[in-house]
Design a protein around this motif. Structure first.
Motif, PDB file in Angstrom:
ATOM      1  N   THR A  87       0.852  -1.177   0.000  1.00  0.00           N
ATOM      2  CA  THR A  87       0.000   0.000   0.000  1.00  0.00           C
ATOM      3  C   THR A  87       0.894   1.234   0.000  1.00  0.00           C
ATOM      4  N   PHE A  88       0.696   2.098  -0.986  1.00  0.00           N
ATOM      5  CA  PHE A  88       1.490   3.317  -1.094  1.00  0.00           C
ATOM      6  C   PHE A  88       0.614   4.532  -0.826  1.00  0.00           C
ATOM      7  N   THR A  89       1.197   5.530  -0.150  1.00  0.00           N
ATOM      8  CA  THR A  89       0.519   6.799   0.084  1.00  0.00           C
ATOM      9  C   THR A  89       1.461   7.931  -0.290  1.00  0.00           C
ATOM     10  N   TYR A  90       0.870   9.031  -0.716  1.00  0.00           N
ATOM     11  CA  TYR A  90       1.649  10.203  -1.114  1.00  0.00           C
ATOM     12  C   TYR A  90       1.189  11.396  -0.290  1.00  0.00           C
ATOM     13  N   ALA A  91       2.138  12.224   0.122  1.00  0.00           N
ATOM     14  CA  ALA A  91       1.823  13.449   0.854  1.00  0.00           C
ATOM     15  C   ALA A  91       2.872  14.496   0.534  1.00  0.00           C
ATOM     16  N   SER A  92       2.435  15.727   0.513  1.00  0.00           N
ATOM     17  CA  SER A  92       3.363  16.834   0.354  1.00  0.00           C
ATOM     18  C   SER A  92       3.765  17.269   1.761  1.00  0.00           C
ATOM     19  N   ALA A  93       5.009  17.021   2.119  1.00  0.00           N
ATOM     20  CA  ALA A  93       5.469  17.260   3.487  1.00  0.00           C
ATOM     21  C   ALA A  93       6.416  18.457   3.538  1.00  0.00           C
ATOM     22  N   GLY A  94       6.862  18.782   4.714  1.00  0.00           N
ATOM     23  CA  GLY A  94       7.789  19.887   4.901  1.00  0.00           C
ATOM     24  C   GLY A  94       9.143  19.619   4.271  1.00  0.00           C
ATOM     25  N   CYS A  95       9.511  18.377   4.145  1.00  0.00           N
ATOM     26  CA  CYS A  95      10.798  18.032   3.555  1.00  0.00           C
ATOM     27  C   CYS A  95      10.724  17.939   2.032  1.00  0.00           C
ATOM     28  N   GLY A  96       9.553  18.030   1.465  1.00  0.00           N
ATOM     29  CA  GLY A  96       9.361  17.895   0.018  1.00  0.00           C
ATOM     30  C   GLY A  96       8.178  16.981  -0.246  1.00  0.00           C
ATOM     31  N   ASN A  97       8.315  16.141  -1.231  1.00  0.00           N
ATOM     32  CA  ASN A  97       7.271  15.174  -1.566  1.00  0.00           C
ATOM     33  C   ASN A  97       7.605  13.846  -0.888  1.00  0.00           C
ATOM     34  N   SER A  98       6.662  13.330  -0.129  1.00  0.00           N
ATOM     35  CA  SER A  98       6.893  12.124   0.659  1.00  0.00           C
ATOM     36  C   SER A  98       6.008  10.989   0.156  1.00  0.00           C
ATOM     37  N   VAL A  99       6.621   9.833  -0.029  1.00  0.00           N
ATOM     38  CA  VAL A  99       5.898   8.623  -0.420  1.00  0.00           C
ATOM     39  C   VAL A  99       6.193   7.559   0.632  1.00  0.00           C
ATOM     40  N   THR A 100       5.139   6.889   1.094  1.00  0.00           N
ATOM     41  CA  THR A 100       5.261   5.841   2.099  1.00  0.00           C
ATOM     42  C   THR A 100       4.658   4.554   1.544  1.00  0.00           C
ATOM     43  N   GLY A 101       5.348   3.468   1.766  1.00  0.00           N
ATOM     44  CA  GLY A 101       4.846   2.159   1.361  1.00  0.00           C
ATOM     45  C   GLY A 101       4.863   1.206   2.533  1.00  0.00           C
ATOM     46  N   SER A 102       3.833   0.356   2.623  1.00  0.00           N
ATOM     47  CA  SER A 102       3.792  -0.635   3.694  1.00  0.00           C
ATOM     48  C   SER A 102       3.208  -1.932   3.166  1.00  0.00           C
ATOM     49  N   VAL A 103       3.667  -3.021   3.752  1.00  0.00           N
ATOM     50  CA  VAL A 103       3.216  -4.353   3.346  1.00  0.00           C
ATOM     51  C   VAL A 103       3.376  -5.284   4.536  1.00  0.00           C
ATOM     52  N   THR A 104       2.570  -6.320   4.571  1.00  0.00           N
ATOM     53  CA  THR A 104       2.685  -7.343   5.597  1.00  0.00           C
ATOM     54  C   THR A 104       3.223  -8.605   4.941  1.00  0.00           C
ATOM     55  N   TYR A 105       4.390  -9.058   5.394  1.00  0.00           N
ATOM     56  CA  TYR A 105       5.050 -10.232   4.827  1.00  0.00           C
ATOM     57  C   TYR A 105       4.834 -11.413   5.757  1.00  0.00           C
ATOM     58  N   SER A 106       4.258 -12.486   5.235  1.00  0.00           N
ATOM     59  CA  SER A 106       4.025 -13.699   6.019  1.00  0.00           C
ATOM     60  C   SER A 106       4.998 -14.779   5.573  1.00  0.00           C
ATOM     61  N   MET A 107       5.698 -15.351   6.538  1.00  0.00           N
ATOM     62  CA  MET A 107       6.642 -16.420   6.235  1.00  0.00           C
ATOM     63  C   MET A 107       6.178 -17.683   6.958  1.00  0.00           C
TER      64      MET A 107
END
Length: 125
Positions: A87-107
Motif C-alpha cells: 500500500t502506497f501513500t503520497y503526501a506533500s510534506a515539509g521536507c518535500g514530496n513524501s511517499v510511504t509504502g507498507s506491506v505485511t510479509y508472512s513467512m
C-alpha cells in the motif's frame, strides 16, 4: 559366541545413513530459512527503491507524477518485489514530496507462520 559380539560392535555398516538422518533435517531447515530471509530482504529493497523513485518522480518529473494518483501508480509500477501488493501513500510534506509504502510479509515455516510488517518512507526535496 564371543567373536560374534565383537564383530557386531565393530561393524560400521550404515553409519553414513544414520549420520545423514541426523544432519539432513537441520540442513534442510537452514536452507529454507536462508531462502525465506533472502526473499524478505529482496522485498525490503524493492519497497525502498519504489518509494524513493516515487518521491523523486513527484519532485522532478512533474509531467508524469502530476498528482497523488499518478504518483502512487508510478510507485506501484516500480515495485519489483515478490507478488505481494504493498500500500502506497503520497503526501506533500515539509521536507518535500513524501511517499510511504507498507506491506505485511508472512513467512510460513511449516509449523508456524511469522508475520512481519514492513514499511518504507522516502522524502525528496
Amino acid at each position: 559366541m564371543r567373536n560374534l559380539f565383537r564383530d557386531l560392535f565393530q561393524n560400521k555398516d550404515g553409519t553414513t545413513a544414520v549420520e545423514f538422518a541426523i544432519i539432513a533435517p537441520v540442513f534442510i531447515l537452514l536452507l529454507l530459512g536462508t531462502i525465506g530471509l533472502c526473499l524478505a530482504l529482496f522485498l525490503i529493497g524493492s519497497l525502498h527503491y519504489a518509494v524513493e523513485d516515487g518521491a523523486r518522480c513527484a519532485s522532478v518529473k512533474t509531467t508524469i507524477c502530476s498528482d497523488s494518483a499518478t504518483t502512487i501508480a508510478y510507485t506501484q509500477s516500480h515495485y519489483l518485489g515478490p507478488n505481494i501488493s504493498p500500500t502506497f501513500t503520497y503526501a506533500s510534506a515539509g521536507c518535500g514530496n513524501s511517499v510511504t509504502g507498507s506491506v505485511t510479509y508472512s513467512m510460513n515455516i511449516g509449523f508456524k507462520t511469522f508475520v512481519f510488517p514492513i514499511s518504507a518512507t522516502a522524502c525528496f526535496p
